[in-house]
Write an enzyme that holds these catalytic residues in place. Structure first.
Site, PDB file in Angstrom:
ATOM      1  CG  ASP A  48      -1.783  -1.298   1.255  1.00 17.92           C
ATOM      2  OD1 ASP A  48      -2.928  -1.254   0.786  1.00 17.92           O
ATOM      3  OD2 ASP A  48      -1.271  -2.342   1.714  1.00 17.92           O
ATOM      4  CG  ASP A  81      -4.076  -1.136  -2.821  1.00 23.77           C
ATOM      5  OD1 ASP A  81      -4.549  -1.728  -3.821  1.00 23.77           O
ATOM      6  OD2 ASP A  81      -4.779  -0.764  -1.866  1.00 23.77           O
ATOM      7  CE1 TYR A  84      -4.089   3.065  -2.072  1.00 21.97           C
ATOM      8  CE2 TYR A  84      -1.710   2.992  -1.968  1.00 21.97           C
ATOM      9  CZ  TYR A  84      -2.937   2.546  -1.537  1.00 21.97           C
ATOM     10  OH  TYR A  84      -3.026   1.575  -0.580  1.00 21.97           O
ATOM     11  CG  ASN A 119      -8.461  -2.550  -3.212  1.00 21.05           C
ATOM     12  OD1 ASN A 119      -7.529  -2.949  -2.518  1.00 21.05           O
ATOM     13  ND2 ASN A 119      -9.142  -1.454  -2.931  1.00 21.05           N
ATOM     14  CG  HIS A 222     -10.155  -2.636   4.033  1.00 21.01           C
ATOM     15  ND1 HIS A 222      -8.910  -2.062   3.869  1.00 21.01           N
ATOM     16  CD2 HIS A 222     -10.993  -1.943   3.226  1.00 21.01           C
ATOM     17  CE1 HIS A 222      -8.993  -1.079   2.977  1.00 21.01           C
ATOM     18  NE2 HIS A 222     -10.238  -0.986   2.582  1.00 21.01           N
ATOM     19  CG  HIS A 248      -7.222  -4.581   1.691  1.00 19.62           C
ATOM     20  ND1 HIS A 248      -7.451  -3.685   0.660  1.00 19.62           N
ATOM     21  CD2 HIS A 248      -8.459  -4.971   2.116  1.00 19.62           C
ATOM     22  CE1 HIS A 248      -8.761  -3.552   0.472  1.00 19.62           C
ATOM     23  NE2 HIS A 248      -9.386  -4.305   1.344  1.00 19.62           N
ATOM     24  CG  ASP A 249      -7.120  -3.515   7.208  1.00 22.13           C
ATOM     25  OD1 ASP A 249      -7.858  -2.738   6.572  1.00 22.13           O
ATOM     26  OD2 ASP A 249      -7.571  -4.408   7.945  1.00 22.13           O
ATOM     27  CG  HIS A 250      -3.598   1.807   4.359  1.00 17.54           C
ATOM     28  ND1 HIS A 250      -3.872   2.990   3.696  1.00 17.54           N
ATOM     29  CD2 HIS A 250      -3.837   0.818   3.454  1.00 17.54           C
ATOM     30  CE1 HIS A 250      -4.259   2.714   2.454  1.00 17.54           C
ATOM     31  NE2 HIS A 250      -4.250   1.407   2.296  1.00 17.54           N
TER      32      HIS A 250
END
Length: 330
Positions: A48, A81, A84, A119, A222, A248-250
Protein backbone atom coordinates in the site's frame (compact mmCIF):
# COMPACT_ATOMS: atom_id res chain seq x y z
CA UNK A 1 -21.93 -12.90 -8.24
CA UNK A 2 -21.29 -15.11 -5.24
CA UNK A 3 -23.60 -13.03 -3.01
CA UNK A 4 -25.47 -14.86 -0.29
CA UNK A 5 -26.61 -18.28 -1.41
CA UNK A 6 -24.69 -18.08 -4.67
CA UNK A 7 -21.40 -17.90 -2.78
CA UNK A 8 -22.39 -20.85 -0.62
CA UNK A 9 -23.22 -22.89 -3.71
CA UNK A 10 -19.86 -22.00 -5.22
CA UNK A 11 -18.06 -22.92 -2.01
CA UNK A 12 -19.91 -26.24 -1.85
CA UNK A 13 -18.93 -27.04 -5.41
CA UNK A 14 -15.32 -26.13 -4.72
CA UNK A 15 -15.12 -28.32 -1.62
CA UNK A 16 -16.61 -31.21 -3.59
CA UNK A 17 -13.95 -30.73 -6.25
CA UNK A 18 -11.20 -30.68 -3.63
CA UNK A 19 -12.44 -33.96 -2.23
CA UNK A 20 -12.79 -35.72 -5.57
CA UNK A 21 -10.10 -34.25 -7.81
CA UNK A 22 -6.91 -36.18 -8.37
CA UNK A 23 -3.56 -34.42 -7.89
CA UNK A 24 -2.56 -32.24 -10.82
CA UNK A 25 0.44 -30.19 -11.79
CA UNK A 26 0.05 -26.53 -10.94
CA UNK A 27 -0.33 -24.20 -13.87
CA UNK A 28 0.88 -21.17 -11.93
CA UNK A 29 3.87 -19.31 -13.32
CA UNK A 30 6.99 -20.50 -11.49
CA UNK A 31 10.03 -18.34 -10.75
CA UNK A 32 13.25 -19.16 -8.94
CA UNK A 33 15.43 -17.13 -6.62
CA UNK A 34 18.45 -18.82 -5.09
CA UNK A 35 19.15 -18.54 -1.38
CA UNK A 36 22.53 -17.25 -0.22
CA UNK A 37 25.47 -19.67 -0.36
CA UNK A 38 25.07 -20.30 3.38
CA UNK A 39 21.46 -21.37 2.81
CA UNK A 40 19.86 -18.29 4.36
CA UNK A 41 17.38 -15.84 2.87
CA UNK A 42 16.48 -12.25 3.80
CA UNK A 43 13.80 -9.97 2.40
CA UNK A 44 11.52 -7.03 3.13
CA UNK A 45 7.74 -6.85 2.80
CA UNK A 46 5.87 -3.59 2.16
CA UNK A 47 2.39 -2.81 0.92
CA UNK A 48 0.00 0.00 0.00
CA UNK A 49 2.79 2.36 -0.97
CA UNK A 50 2.43 4.02 -4.39
CA UNK A 51 1.75 7.70 -3.63
CA UNK A 52 4.58 9.49 -5.47
CA UNK A 53 6.53 9.83 -2.23
CA UNK A 54 3.70 11.40 -0.25
CA UNK A 55 2.22 10.29 3.10
CA UNK A 56 5.73 9.39 4.28
CA UNK A 57 6.26 6.92 1.44
CA UNK A 58 9.73 8.40 0.88
CA UNK A 59 10.56 8.14 4.58
CA UNK A 60 9.51 4.49 4.72
CA UNK A 61 11.56 3.85 1.56
CA UNK A 62 14.61 5.45 3.18
CA UNK A 63 14.40 3.20 6.23
CA UNK A 64 13.81 0.17 4.03
CA UNK A 65 17.11 1.02 2.39
CA UNK A 66 18.88 1.18 5.75
CA UNK A 67 17.45 -2.09 7.04
CA UNK A 68 17.85 -3.73 3.65
CA UNK A 69 21.58 -3.08 3.79
CA UNK A 70 21.82 -4.16 7.42
CA UNK A 71 20.22 -7.58 6.83
CA UNK A 72 21.57 -7.99 3.27
CA UNK A 73 18.21 -8.60 1.60
CA UNK A 74 17.79 -10.84 -1.41
CA UNK A 75 14.56 -9.23 -2.64
CA UNK A 76 11.47 -7.20 -1.71
CA UNK A 77 7.86 -8.40 -1.65
CA UNK A 78 5.01 -5.98 -2.30
CA UNK A 79 1.58 -6.90 -0.96
CA UNK A 80 -0.22 -4.73 -3.50
CA UNK A 81 -1.87 -1.35 -4.04
CA UNK A 82 1.27 -0.42 -5.87
CA UNK A 83 -0.14 2.75 -7.46
CA UNK A 84 -2.80 5.03 -5.98
CA UNK A 85 -5.50 5.96 -6.43
CA UNK A 86 -6.34 4.16 -9.65
CA UNK A 87 -3.43 1.99 -10.72
CA UNK A 88 -1.52 2.88 -13.88
CA UNK A 89 -3.07 4.38 -17.01
CA UNK A 90 -0.61 2.45 -19.18
CA UNK A 91 3.01 1.40 -19.48
CA UNK A 92 4.08 5.02 -20.03
CA UNK A 93 2.30 6.39 -16.96
CA UNK A 94 4.86 8.61 -15.13
CA UNK A 95 3.48 7.26 -11.83
CA UNK A 96 5.65 4.18 -12.33
CA UNK A 97 8.75 6.31 -11.92
CA UNK A 98 7.30 8.79 -9.45
CA UNK A 99 5.96 6.10 -7.10
CA UNK A 100 8.52 3.32 -7.62
CA UNK A 101 11.73 3.87 -9.56
CA UNK A 102 12.41 7.35 -8.15
CA UNK A 103 11.47 6.44 -4.57
CA UNK A 104 13.17 3.14 -3.78
CA UNK A 105 16.64 4.31 -4.79
CA UNK A 106 18.78 2.92 -1.95
CA UNK A 107 21.54 0.54 -3.12
CA UNK A 108 20.16 -2.29 -0.98
CA UNK A 109 16.75 -2.04 -2.69
CA UNK A 110 18.18 -2.64 -6.17
CA UNK A 111 17.01 -6.23 -5.97
CA UNK A 112 13.98 -7.96 -7.51
CA UNK A 113 10.58 -6.73 -6.35
CA UNK A 114 7.96 -9.48 -6.42
CA UNK A 115 4.54 -7.85 -6.62
CA UNK A 116 0.89 -8.80 -6.34
CA UNK A 117 -1.97 -6.59 -7.44
CA UNK A 118 -4.28 -4.77 -5.03
CA UNK A 119 -7.79 -3.44 -5.51
CA UNK A 120 -6.47 0.04 -6.37
CA UNK A 121 -4.26 -1.51 -9.05
CA UNK A 122 -7.36 -3.08 -10.59
CA UNK A 123 -8.88 0.39 -10.98
CA UNK A 124 -6.29 1.12 -13.64
CA UNK A 125 -4.77 -0.74 -16.57
CA UNK A 126 -3.89 -4.09 -15.03
CA UNK A 127 -2.07 -5.29 -18.12
CA UNK A 128 0.34 -2.36 -17.76
CA UNK A 129 1.63 -3.64 -14.42
CA UNK A 130 1.94 -7.13 -15.90
CA UNK A 131 3.72 -5.91 -19.03
CA UNK A 132 7.40 -6.75 -19.68
CA UNK A 133 7.74 -3.10 -20.76
CA UNK A 134 7.89 -2.09 -17.10
CA UNK A 135 10.70 -4.57 -16.47
CA UNK A 136 12.56 -2.94 -19.36
CA UNK A 137 12.10 0.43 -17.63
CA UNK A 138 13.22 -0.96 -14.25
CA UNK A 139 14.69 -4.46 -14.13
CA UNK A 140 13.58 -4.95 -10.51
CA UNK A 141 9.89 -5.08 -11.40
CA UNK A 142 8.32 -8.58 -11.34
CA UNK A 143 4.53 -8.75 -11.40
CA UNK A 144 2.06 -11.50 -12.31
CA UNK A 145 -1.53 -12.07 -11.23
CA UNK A 146 -0.60 -15.25 -9.33
CA UNK A 147 2.68 -17.15 -9.28
CA UNK A 148 5.07 -19.30 -7.27
CA UNK A 149 8.51 -18.16 -6.20
CA UNK A 150 10.88 -21.02 -5.34
CA UNK A 151 13.60 -19.71 -3.05
CA UNK A 152 14.96 -23.16 -2.13
CA UNK A 153 14.26 -23.24 1.62
CA UNK A 154 10.89 -21.53 1.14
CA UNK A 155 8.26 -21.33 -1.55
CA UNK A 156 6.10 -18.23 -1.86
CA UNK A 157 2.64 -18.53 -3.37
CA UNK A 158 1.43 -15.16 -4.65
CA UNK A 159 -2.36 -15.10 -4.98
CA UNK A 160 -4.48 -12.57 -6.89
CA UNK A 161 -7.08 -11.80 -4.21
CA UNK A 162 -8.97 -8.82 -5.66
CA UNK A 163 -11.29 -10.91 -7.89
CA UNK A 164 -12.52 -12.78 -4.79
CA UNK A 165 -14.21 -9.72 -3.30
CA UNK A 166 -17.91 -9.52 -4.17
CA UNK A 167 -18.46 -5.81 -3.65
CA UNK A 168 -16.01 -4.83 -6.38
CA UNK A 169 -18.40 -6.52 -8.81
CA UNK A 170 -21.80 -5.94 -7.22
CA UNK A 171 -21.36 -2.48 -5.66
CA UNK A 172 -18.32 -0.73 -7.17
CA UNK A 173 -19.78 2.73 -6.63
CA UNK A 174 -17.90 5.37 -8.59
CA UNK A 175 -14.96 3.07 -9.19
CA UNK A 176 -14.29 1.17 -12.40
CA UNK A 177 -12.31 -2.04 -12.34
CA UNK A 178 -10.33 -3.63 -15.14
CA UNK A 179 -11.63 -7.21 -15.25
CA UNK A 180 -9.97 -8.15 -18.54
CA UNK A 181 -8.38 -11.54 -17.98
CA UNK A 182 -10.66 -12.27 -15.01
CA UNK A 183 -14.12 -12.71 -16.48
CA UNK A 184 -15.91 -15.06 -16.40
CA UNK A 185 -15.20 -14.62 -12.71
CA UNK A 186 -16.46 -18.00 -11.50
CA UNK A 187 -14.17 -19.86 -13.88
CA UNK A 188 -11.21 -17.63 -13.03
CA UNK A 189 -11.56 -18.19 -9.29
CA UNK A 190 -12.21 -21.90 -9.63
CA UNK A 191 -9.07 -22.38 -11.71
CA UNK A 192 -7.01 -20.18 -9.41
CA UNK A 193 -8.04 -22.10 -6.30
CA UNK A 194 -7.29 -25.41 -8.02
CA UNK A 195 -3.87 -24.15 -9.08
CA UNK A 196 -2.99 -22.81 -5.63
CA UNK A 197 -4.10 -26.05 -3.98
CA UNK A 198 -2.12 -28.12 -6.49
CA UNK A 199 1.01 -25.98 -6.12
CA UNK A 200 0.88 -26.22 -2.33
CA UNK A 201 0.35 -29.98 -2.45
CA UNK A 202 3.27 -30.39 -4.85
CA UNK A 203 5.62 -28.27 -2.76
CA UNK A 204 8.42 -30.00 -0.87
CA UNK A 205 9.81 -26.74 0.54
CA UNK A 206 10.42 -26.58 4.27
CA UNK A 207 8.51 -23.31 4.51
CA UNK A 208 5.32 -22.28 2.69
CA UNK A 209 4.34 -18.62 2.63
CA UNK A 210 1.24 -17.32 0.86
CA UNK A 211 1.16 -13.66 -0.18
CA UNK A 212 -2.02 -11.81 -1.11
CA UNK A 213 -3.28 -8.26 -0.98
CA UNK A 214 -6.46 -8.76 1.01
CA UNK A 215 -6.72 -9.67 4.66
CA UNK A 216 -7.84 -13.00 6.09
CA UNK A 217 -7.47 -11.99 9.73
CA UNK A 218 -7.24 -8.30 10.57
CA UNK A 219 -8.44 -5.85 13.21
CA UNK A 220 -7.86 -2.95 10.83
CA UNK A 221 -10.15 -0.75 8.74
CA UNK A 222 -11.20 -3.39 6.21
CA UNK A 223 -11.20 -6.25 8.69
CA UNK A 224 -11.80 -9.84 7.66
CA UNK A 225 -12.23 -10.64 3.95
CA UNK A 226 -15.11 -13.11 4.19
CA UNK A 227 -14.62 -14.49 0.69
CA UNK A 228 -11.02 -15.47 1.45
CA UNK A 229 -12.02 -17.06 4.75
CA UNK A 230 -14.57 -19.19 2.90
CA UNK A 231 -12.63 -20.04 -0.24
CA UNK A 232 -8.87 -19.67 0.30
CA UNK A 233 -8.27 -20.28 4.00
CA UNK A 234 -9.38 -23.95 3.95
CA UNK A 235 -6.78 -24.63 1.25
CA UNK A 236 -4.05 -22.96 3.31
CA UNK A 237 -5.02 -24.94 6.39
CA UNK A 238 -5.10 -28.23 4.48
CA UNK A 239 -1.62 -27.68 3.06
CA UNK A 240 0.39 -26.72 6.15
CA UNK A 241 1.01 -23.10 5.18
CA UNK A 242 3.22 -21.31 7.70
CA UNK A 243 2.40 -17.65 7.00
CA UNK A 244 -0.21 -15.63 5.17
CA UNK A 245 1.16 -12.17 4.42
CA UNK A 246 -1.06 -9.35 3.14
CA UNK A 247 -1.56 -5.61 2.86
CA UNK A 248 -4.88 -3.80 2.26
CA UNK A 249 -5.23 -2.56 5.83
CA UNK A 250 -2.80 0.34 6.25
CA UNK A 251 -1.18 -0.93 9.42
CA UNK A 252 1.21 -3.55 10.78
CA UNK A 253 -0.22 -6.66 12.42
CA UNK A 254 0.77 -10.07 13.74
CA UNK A 255 -2.12 -12.42 14.44
CA UNK A 256 -1.90 -16.11 15.26
CA UNK A 257 -4.64 -18.73 14.98
CA UNK A 258 -6.26 -20.86 17.64
CA UNK A 259 -7.27 -23.51 15.10
CA UNK A 260 -4.16 -23.88 12.90
CA UNK A 261 -0.41 -23.21 12.81
CA UNK A 262 -0.84 -20.37 10.28
CA UNK A 263 0.32 -16.91 11.33
CA UNK A 264 -1.24 -13.85 9.69
CA UNK A 265 0.88 -10.78 9.01
CA UNK A 266 -0.33 -7.46 7.66
CA UNK A 267 2.35 -5.22 6.12
CA UNK A 268 0.34 -2.41 4.58
CA UNK A 269 2.15 0.58 6.03
CA UNK A 270 4.07 1.73 2.96
CA UNK A 271 2.51 5.20 2.89
CA UNK A 272 -0.86 6.48 4.09
CA UNK A 273 -1.92 5.01 7.45
CA UNK A 274 -5.15 5.21 9.44
CA UNK A 275 -4.50 6.30 13.02
CA UNK A 276 -6.84 4.89 15.64
CA UNK A 277 -8.69 2.65 13.17
CA UNK A 278 -8.71 -0.67 15.03
CA UNK A 279 -11.40 -3.20 15.86
CA UNK A 280 -11.47 -5.62 18.78
CA UNK A 281 -9.84 -9.02 18.30
CA UNK A 282 -9.32 -12.16 20.36
CA UNK A 283 -6.48 -11.32 22.76
CA UNK A 284 -5.16 -14.88 22.53
CA UNK A 285 -4.60 -14.36 18.79
CA UNK A 286 -3.61 -10.69 18.55
CA UNK A 287 0.12 -10.50 19.12
CA UNK A 288 0.74 -7.00 17.76
CA UNK A 289 -1.06 -4.09 16.09
CA UNK A 290 0.37 -0.76 14.98
CA UNK A 291 -1.75 1.89 13.30
CA UNK A 292 1.11 3.62 11.53
CA UNK A 293 3.57 3.33 8.68
CA UNK A 294 6.34 0.81 8.38
CA UNK A 295 7.40 -2.52 6.91
CA UNK A 296 8.48 -6.09 7.69
CA UNK A 297 11.81 -7.85 7.46
CA UNK A 298 12.31 -11.62 7.46
CA UNK A 299 15.51 -13.61 7.85
CA UNK A 300 15.13 -17.32 7.20
CA UNK A 301 17.10 -20.52 7.55
CA UNK A 302 15.84 -24.05 7.08
CA UNK A 303 14.91 -24.26 10.73
CA UNK A 304 14.06 -20.73 11.82
CA UNK A 305 12.42 -17.53 10.61
CA UNK A 306 13.07 -14.21 12.38
CA UNK A 307 10.50 -11.51 11.71
CA UNK A 308 10.70 -7.82 12.63
CA UNK A 309 8.17 -5.02 12.12
CA UNK A 310 9.68 -1.53 11.82
CA UNK A 311 8.10 1.91 11.94
CA UNK A 312 8.70 4.86 9.61
CA UNK A 313 11.82 5.78 11.61
CA UNK A 314 13.33 2.32 11.32
CA UNK A 315 12.67 1.55 14.97
CA UNK A 316 11.85 -2.03 15.93
CA UNK A 317 8.19 -2.28 16.94
CA UNK A 318 7.73 -6.03 17.27
CA UNK A 319 9.91 -9.07 16.67
CA UNK A 320 9.44 -12.78 17.00
CA UNK A 321 10.70 -16.03 15.56
CA UNK A 322 9.23 -19.27 14.31
CA UNK A 323 11.10 -22.50 14.86
CA UNK A 324 10.40 -25.10 12.23
CA UNK A 325 11.81 -27.89 14.37
CA UNK A 326 9.72 -27.09 17.40
CA UNK A 327 6.64 -25.63 15.68
CA UNK A 328 6.78 -22.96 18.34
CA UNK A 329 6.96 -19.18 18.39
CA UNK A 330 8.44 -16.58 20.67
Amino acid sequence: MFEGGHRLLFLGGLLLWLCMASPATSELQRLQHRAKPDGTLSFLVVGDWGREGNYNQSEVASQMGVIGEKVDIDFVISTGDNFYEDGLTGVDDPAFSKSFADIYTAPSLQKPWYNVLGNHDYRGDVEAQLSPVLKEKDSRWVCFRSFVLDAEIVEFFFVDTTPFVDKYFTDPGEHKYDWKGVEPREEYLSNLLKDVDSALKDSSAKWKIVVGHHTIKSAGHHGVTVELVELLLPILQANDVDLYVNGHDHCLEHITSTDSEIQFITSGGGSKAWRGDIKSWKPEEMKFYYDGQGFLSMNMTGDRADLILYDVFGQVLHKWFISKQLHDTA
